[in-house]
Design an enzyme around this catalytic site. Structure first.
Site, PDB file in Angstrom:
ATOM      1  N   SER A 249       0.829  -1.207   0.000  1.00 58.01           N
ATOM      2  CA  SER A 249       0.000   0.000   0.000  1.00 58.01           C
ATOM      3  C   SER A 249       0.860   1.251   0.000  1.00 58.01           C
ATOM      4  CB  SER A 249      -0.853   0.079   1.256  1.00 58.01           C
ATOM      5  OG  SER A 249      -1.506  -1.114   1.497  1.00 58.01           O
TER       6      SER A 249
ATOM      7  N   HIS B  46      -1.643  -2.655  -7.019  1.00 55.40           N
ATOM      8  CA  HIS B  46      -2.251  -2.317  -5.733  1.00 55.40           C
ATOM      9  C   HIS B  46      -3.763  -2.450  -5.840  1.00 55.40           C
ATOM     10  CE1 HIS B  46      -3.235   0.867  -2.507  1.00 55.40           C
ATOM     11  NE2 HIS B  46      -3.091  -0.308  -1.950  1.00 55.40           N
TER      12      HIS B  46
ATOM     13  N   GLU C  98      -4.240   0.013  -8.945  1.00 58.45           N
ATOM     14  CA  GLU C  98      -3.147   0.910  -9.324  1.00 58.45           C
ATOM     15  C   GLU C  98      -2.011   0.046  -9.869  1.00 58.45           C
ATOM     16  OE1 GLU C  98      -3.409   4.621  -6.174  1.00 58.45           O
ATOM     17  OE2 GLU C  98      -2.186   2.919  -5.662  1.00 58.45           O
TER      18      GLU C  98
ATOM     19  N   ASN D 156      -3.463   6.323  -1.812  1.00 58.47           N
ATOM     20  CA  ASN D 156      -3.087   6.514  -0.402  1.00 58.47           C
ATOM     21  C   ASN D 156      -2.345   7.828  -0.194  1.00 58.47           C
ATOM     22  OD1 ASN D 156      -4.308   4.293   0.634  1.00 58.47           O
ATOM     23  ND2 ASN D 156      -2.542   2.947   0.382  1.00 58.47           N
TER      24      ASN D 156
HETATM   25  P1  NAD Z   1      -2.911  -9.916   6.350  1.00 65.86           P
HETATM   26  O1  NAD Z   1      -2.142  -9.785   7.613  1.00 65.86           O
HETATM   27  O2  NAD Z   1      -4.383 -10.117   6.420  1.00 65.86           O
HETATM   28  O3  NAD Z   1      -2.323 -11.132   5.506  1.00 65.86           O
HETATM   29  C1  NAD Z   1      -0.973 -11.350   5.268  1.00 65.86           C
HETATM   30  C2  NAD Z   1      -0.784 -12.830   5.011  1.00 65.86           C
HETATM   31  O4  NAD Z   1       0.558 -13.023   4.578  1.00 65.86           O
HETATM   32  C3  NAD Z   1      -0.977 -13.701   6.235  1.00 65.86           C
HETATM   33  O5  NAD Z   1      -1.908 -14.733   5.952  1.00 65.86           O
HETATM   34  C4  NAD Z   1       0.396 -14.284   6.509  1.00 65.86           C
HETATM   35  O6  NAD Z   1       0.356 -15.605   7.020  1.00 65.86           O
HETATM   36  C5  NAD Z   1       1.019 -14.237   5.134  1.00 65.86           C
HETATM   37  N1  NAD Z   1       2.488 -14.175   5.194  1.00 65.86           N
HETATM   38  C6  NAD Z   1       3.238 -13.336   5.923  1.00 65.86           C
HETATM   39  N2  NAD Z   1       4.543 -13.578   5.703  1.00 65.86           N
HETATM   40  C7  NAD Z   1       4.612 -14.585   4.822  1.00 65.86           C
HETATM   41  C8  NAD Z   1       5.665 -15.287   4.219  1.00 65.86           C
HETATM   42  N3  NAD Z   1       6.923 -14.980   4.509  1.00 65.86           N
HETATM   43  N4  NAD Z   1       5.369 -16.267   3.353  1.00 65.86           N
HETATM   44  C9  NAD Z   1       4.091 -16.574   3.077  1.00 65.86           C
HETATM   45  N5  NAD Z   1       3.050 -15.957   3.633  1.00 65.86           N
HETATM   46  C10 NAD Z   1       3.297 -14.967   4.501  1.00 65.86           C
HETATM   47  O7  NAD Z   1      -2.549  -8.645   5.485  1.00 65.86           O
HETATM   48  P2  NAD Z   1      -3.454  -7.904   4.374  1.00 65.86           P
HETATM   49  O8  NAD Z   1      -4.321  -6.913   5.029  1.00 65.86           O
HETATM   50  O9  NAD Z   1      -4.045  -8.926   3.487  1.00 65.86           O
HETATM   51  O10 NAD Z   1      -2.351  -7.079   3.590  1.00 65.86           O
HETATM   52  C11 NAD Z   1      -1.442  -7.695   2.705  1.00 65.86           C
HETATM   53  C12 NAD Z   1      -0.775  -6.645   1.845  1.00 65.86           C
HETATM   54  O11 NAD Z   1      -1.769  -5.930   1.117  1.00 65.86           O
HETATM   55  C13 NAD Z   1      -0.009  -5.575   2.618  1.00 65.86           C
HETATM   56  O12 NAD Z   1       1.111  -5.194   1.879  1.00 65.86           O
HETATM   57  C14 NAD Z   1      -0.993  -4.443   2.726  1.00 65.86           C
HETATM   58  O13 NAD Z   1      -0.373  -3.175   2.885  1.00 65.86           O
HETATM   59  C15 NAD Z   1      -1.643  -4.533   1.360  1.00 65.86           C
HETATM   60  N6  NAD Z   1      -2.975  -3.923   1.258  1.00 65.86           N
HETATM   61  C16 NAD Z   1      -3.866  -4.071   2.276  1.00 65.86           C
HETATM   62  C17 NAD Z   1      -5.119  -3.509   2.169  1.00 65.86           C
HETATM   63  C18 NAD Z   1      -6.129  -3.689   3.258  1.00 65.86           C
HETATM   64  O14 NAD Z   1      -7.111  -2.931   3.286  1.00 65.86           O
HETATM   65  N7  NAD Z   1      -5.958  -4.659   4.141  1.00 65.86           N
HETATM   66  C19 NAD Z   1      -5.460  -2.816   1.011  1.00 65.86           C
HETATM   67  C20 NAD Z   1      -4.549  -2.708  -0.037  1.00 65.86           C
HETATM   68  C21 NAD Z   1      -3.301  -3.276   0.110  1.00 65.86           C
END
Ligand code: NAD
Length: 691
Positions: A412, A433, A445, A483
């Site tokens: 993000s 994104h 994005e 963002n």
């Molecule tokens: P989350 O914590 O819900 O999920 C992350 C997942 O990644 C977990 O299931 C974890 O087990 C897995 N993980 C972590 N390290 C790992 C590894 N080394 N190998 C394999 N799996 C691994 O997080 P999220 O909210 O889904 O966010 C994920 C990404 O998306 C982030 O970069 C976040 O900034 C981005 N993002 C989030 C949102 C949102 O609203 N949540 C929106 C846009 C982008």
């Protein structure tokens, strides 16, 4: 524009205006001429109007009414369409439409003017004009009720939602579906058994019951209750349908013309049309060589958390095979369950056929083993928002996959340059994104680094389109586009709170402006901890943005994270997402005001709105100045699709231009003096001519 041929007593009128068979005045002229020819041709006993075997027509050319100068011109456009379609209906020889693909708007209005309709199995039908802020102007408000009844017609006209071929058949919109066979042959068969023309304007069986019609109008009026006053199209649609059924078909057509002209005269409609064209532009990327994009058929998603799960679902819905990998097997299970549940719900709601759902789910597999992602052409990482974790994961992807694999990060905020450090093939890295929930949110994005080659960009753009999303291309810098503008907006809401505004006053000001939800209720939903973490990255990259109010950090320290902990800026009862006043938050706010030596002051609604909207607009000009976005209109599209910025304002920069750039500059300067340099207008805005 109409290919004319005769075989076996049937005159074939094939729309031939590549690439999309858009309906223009010229096409309507040709259609009338071809109808006249068929009418005079003694060999012709029936007529079929058709398009390509996979696509009938894209409907009216929206460009026709983009630059309308007057209400008279709008009425004239509507009348020309109505008369041309009336000529189809008036044909002495029976006319069948043979259609395929998405049959929308004027394409459906043309089909409805025919005496019979047959379609290919995958066809979908909709009247999406309402989403553009207009009422259909080519007879749709009159013929649709006569074919499917007032209630169903109003549902389609007021929501813009599509029905599939089976539903259309059940509703009476379609006479036959050419199951597995030839659509043209089905049309011939329908003509063979026809007893002459069946004119839609004279069909009464679906609209003969005045009490049922009245009930449908009542329901329609209920649907209008939540519509904003700026948006008049739904009301105009209802008025046209009512006039058509209570007075006459002709009276309804007149109402349609007037309603169309009235809609076109509103700023809200013109803004929506601006967005319609802007959204088409985002996909056109200057400098991308034709044929540069590769087709992705097999992808991998790393991290099956909230985002990875949504992304995986979007991919399988787009027909792409997906391997989802997570280090945590429980997360994999949960993710796969969520996808299955969401797909099952779509089936229940009748939005997805059961066999299509099964086909989709077969495209998904899950794993915790890296070798299983080896043959993915594109890998999307959605692991924790932590540069070190992401770098390690990217290293594992490079080790597991072929050299040609594209690696897309869903970060993000983190600069892709930071993630590319240490990569073996940094040119394969791109940002994709997605927004939460990724299977539903329409924006992606696409973030390119200086070193990202055109074919990688083109492939990511094509993939986003395959998923039915709108790609917006941006250059790499922390926070990218959405963002970069939206986090400062959320931060501003906390500043207003610290200065003395009440949370509900802040939120309701923005709802009144047109957002679906206020900033503080939204951040409670997303999680205050997410804002604090995100701000850490952005504050470092943009020191002039200033700090996040201590209220946010203090709430997080005390465990008030928002909805997920039952309390944030607001308090939530178990199982209920209604924001309620929170005594704990009030205490934190009072503490911070005291420790910062602030005497709370009353903050008027217009200050709330101005500061919040101009904070985004001011930042948007910075984004333009830095060349982060390709065009102003890309920012408009991204903010509407990514944050819910009101579409009837046409996006944040379109709104700023309507305010007048001179006024925006002056307001920003005043706010910079009052609140600090985060409001200072950038050089581009200071130097831009115009008021
Ligand atoms: P989350 O914590 O819900 O999920 C992350 C997942 O990644 C977990 O299931 C974890 O087990 C897995 N993980 C972590 N390290 C790992 C590894 N080394 N190998 C394999 N799996 C691994 O997080 P999220 O909210 O889904 O966010 C994920 C990404 O998306 C982030 O970069 C976040 O900034 C981005 N993002 C989030 C949102 C949102 O609203 N949540 C929106 C846009 C982008």
């Amino acid at each position: 524009m109409i290919a004319y041929s005769v075989s076996g007593g049937v005159g074939m009128l094939g729309l031939s205006a590549p690439p999309f068979n858009m309906i223009t005045f010229a096409l309507l002229d040709d259609l009338r001429a071809a109808l006249g020819r068929a009418d005079l041709d003694p060999q012709v006993r029936g007529i079929v109007i058709t398009g390509r075997s996979d696509h009938f027509s894209a409907g009216a050319d929206v460009g026709l009414f983009r630059d309308l100068a007057s209400a008279e011109e709008a009425v004239r456009i509507s009348r020309v369409f109505q008369e041309a379609f009336q000529a189809v209906e008036d044909s002495r020889k029976p006319v069948a439409a043979a259609v395929a693909g998405r049959v929308m708007g004027s394409a459906l209005e043309l089909a409805m003017a025919c005496h019979f309709r047959v379609c290919a199995p995958g066809a979908r039908f909709s009247m999406p004009e309402v989403t553009l802020g207009i009422n259909p102007g080519a007879g749709g408000t009159q013929r649709l009720p006569r074919l499917v009844g007032a209630q169903e017609a109003l549902r389609m006209l007021l929501t813009g939602e599509a029905v599939d071929a089976q539903q259309a058949r059940a509703l009476g919109l379609i006479d036959a579906i050419s199951e597995g066979g030839d659509c043209l042959e089905s049309a011939r068969a329908v003509l063979r058994s026809a007893q002459g023309p069946r004119r839609t304007s004279q069909c009464t069986d679906k609209v003969g019951n005045a009490a049922a019609n009245e009930a449908a109008f009542r329901q329609g009026r209920e649907r209008l209750a939540g519509v904003r006053p700026e948006i008049i199209a739904p009301r105009k649609i209802l008025e046209a349908v009512e006039a058509g059924l209570k007075e006459s078909f002709k009276a309804g057509l007149r109402k349609e013309q007037e309603g169309f002209a009235e809609c076109m005269s509103t700023l809200a409609t013109r803004n929506k049309i601006h967005l319609f064209f802007a959204a088409r532009e985002t996909g056109r990327i200057p400098g991308l060589p034709a044929g540069a994009a590769a087709d992705i058929t097999k992808a991998a998603v790393i991290g099956m958390g909230s985002m990875g799960t949504g992304i995986a679902q979007a991919l399988i819905a787009g027909g792409i095979r997906v391997v989802a990998l997570d280090q945590d097997r429980a997360a994999l299970e949960r993710g796969a369950d969520r996808i299955r549940g969401s797909v099952a719900k779509r089936v229940e709601e009748g939005r997805l056929a059961p066999d299509a759902a099964e086909g989709m789910l077969r495209l998904l597999s899950t794993t915790a083993d890296w070798p299983d992602v080896a043959d993915a052409q594109l890998v999307i990482e959605a692991v924790f928002e932590d540069a070190a974790v992401k770098r390690a994961v990217i290293g594992q992807v490079e080790a597991a996959c072929g050299a040609a694999a594209i690696i897309a990060s869903n970060t993000s905020t983190i600069s892709l340059d930071v993630l590319a450090e240490g990569m073996r093939r940094p040119e394969r890295l791109i940002g994709m994104h997605f927004f939460n929930p990724a299977h539903r949110m329409p924006l992606v994005e696409i973030i390119r680094r200086a070193a990202t080659p055109a074919n990688v960009v083109a492939t990511a753009v094509r993939l986003a389109k395959t998923l039915g999303k709108t790609p917006v291309l941006v250059r790499n810098r922390e926070g990218f586009l959405v963002n970069r503008l939206f986090i400062p907006y959320l931060k501003e809401a906390f500043w207003l709170l610290e200065e003395g505004a009440d949370a509900p006053a802040i939120d309701s000001a923005m709802v009144e402006f047109g957002f679906p939800m206020g900033p503080l209720a939204l951040i409670d939903m997303a999680g205050l901890d997410v804002l604090v973490l995100t701000d850490r990255v952005l504050a470092k990259a943009f020191p002039s943005h200033g700090p996040l109010s201590k209220i946010a950090a203090r709430l997080v320290e005390r465990g008030y994270l928002g909805q997920k902990s039952g309390s944030g800026v607001y308090r939530y009862d178990k199982g209920d997402r209604t924001p309620r006043p929170s005594a704990e938050a009030a205490q934190v706010i009072a503490e911070v005001r005291r420790s910062e030596g602030r005497a709370p002051r009353p903050v008027r609604k217009d200050e709330i709105t101005r500061r919040l909207v101009l904070r985004m607009a001011g930042e948007a000009f910075h984004v333009m100045e830095e060349g982060i976005a390709e065009r102003e209109s890309d920012i408009d599209v991204a903010m509407v699709l990514g944050t819910g910025f009101p579409d009837f304002c046409g996006g944040v920069l379109n709104y700023a231009r309507h305010l007048g750039l001179g006024n925006v500059r002056a307001d920003l300067e005043r706010l910079a003096a009052q609140c600090g340099p985060r409001f200072s207008p950038c050089r581009l805005l200071r130097e831009t001519e115009g008021v």
